[in-house]
Design a protein around this motif. Structure first.
Motif, short mmCIF file in Angstrom:
data_model
loop_
_atom_site.label_atom_id
_atom_site.label_comp_id
_atom_site.label_asym_id
_atom_site.label_seq_id
_atom_site.Cartn_x
_atom_site.Cartn_y
_atom_site.Cartn_z
N CYS A 137 0.84 -1.20 0.00
CA CYS A 137 0.00 0.00 0.00
C CYS A 137 0.87 1.25 0.00
O CYS A 137 1.66 1.46 0.92
CB CYS A 137 -0.92 0.02 1.21
N HIS A 139 -0.18 4.18 0.38
CA HIS A 139 -0.69 5.17 1.32
C HIS A 139 -0.27 4.87 2.76
O HIS A 139 -0.07 5.77 3.55
CB HIS A 139 -2.22 5.23 1.22
N CYS A 140 -0.15 3.57 3.07
CA CYS A 140 0.18 3.20 4.45
C CYS A 140 1.70 3.19 4.68
O CYS A 140 2.14 3.10 5.83
CB CYS A 140 -0.40 1.84 4.79
N CYS A 160 -6.94 -1.88 0.42
CA CYS A 160 -6.12 -1.96 1.64
C CYS A 160 -7.04 -2.07 2.85
O CYS A 160 -7.94 -1.25 3.04
CB CYS A 160 -5.24 -0.71 1.75
N CYS A 163 -6.49 1.32 5.06
CA CYS A 163 -6.89 2.66 4.62
C CYS A 163 -7.94 2.66 3.51
O CYS A 163 -8.47 3.72 3.17
CB CYS A 163 -5.66 3.46 4.18
ZN LIG Z 1 -3.27 1.41 3.04
#
Ligand SMILES: [Zn+2]
Length: 233
Positions: A137, A139-140, A160, A163
């Motif tokens: 991911c 974003h994470c 995910c 998120c």
């Molecule tokens: Zn994520």
């Protein structure tokens, strides 16, 4: 509650891509209060700390640092923050070739720390299948890491689990890169084996196709301290 198993102070955990190294190393770290050394993350922590040590260093097509750079970084780490002392250290995915293996073995033996090597064996179809099932991911995982690398949990719709954003495949898991990384590992394994066992380091091969709890108990058996910790000499 049982007390955690006592590990050899140093564990070298090797295996081809997608053989389950990170799962096993995390379990060893959790169960045995060990510290985990991954060269990739160590390098990342240096650059996040503003170190100029790697400025101008180029990597090869598979993302490897030149041997002399990798060897120096590991030397510094093992002499400093990753010195095997009160808590064990698990070296995951390092050394990557015979030269790196000779230097690491020399260093650990000079520190007089007991070492065990574990080789997680995986056949190509199984590794390929595992690689297809893992996601990352963007974003994470912090932006500074470059390409996301840590495994992410996927929901039933491949989003995910943390998120909700769309998950990606790891860049290193692209079929041709996975094959090239696997071939490099396979090519280097005999010289790593020779270098480590030639220094008296015990070596255990574990089949990664076994259920996870069996893999873990075989690993714990291999690394638990026994009365003669340096039996290979
Ligand atoms: Zn994520």
């Amino acid at each position: 509650m049982t007390s955690p198993p006592t590990l050899q102070l140093t564990v070298i955990l090797l295996g081809p891509p997608a053989s389950g190294k990170s799962t096993l190393s995390r379990q060893l770290v959790d169960r045995c209060n060990a510290r985990l050394f991954r060269l990739r993350e160590y390098v990342q922590s240096l650059s996040e700390a503003g170190s100029a040590a790697l400025d101008g260093t180029s990597r090869d097509s598979l993302g490897w640092l030149p041997d002399e750079v990798a060897i120096q970084l590991v030397h510094d780490a093992v002499s400093g923050p990753y010195r095997p002392a009160d808590t064990p250290v698990v070296f995951e995915g390092y050394p990557g070739n015979g030269l790196q293996a000779r230097h690491l073995a020399d260093l650990l033996i000079r520190l007089d720390t007991p070492v065990t090597a574990i080789h997680l064996r995986a056949d190509w179809p199984t590794a390929q299948q595992r690689a297809q099932l893992r996601w990352v991911c963007r974003h994470c995982e912090p932006a500074s890491t470059g390409h996301p690398h840590r495994p992410a949990q996927a929901t039933a719709t491949s989003a995910c689990a943390s998120c909700g954003n769309t998950l990606l495949k790891r860049q290193d898991d692209a079929p041709e890169r996975l094959l090239a990384r696997t071939q490099r590992f396979t090519t280097c394994l005999p010289e790593i084996y020779t270098a480590l066992t030639g220094h008296g380091i015990p070596w255990r091969t574990i089949d990664s196709r076994h259920p996870a709890d069996e893999v873990l108990s075989a690993a714990l058996d291999a690394v638990s301290t026994s009365p003669s910790t340096r039996s290979g000499q």
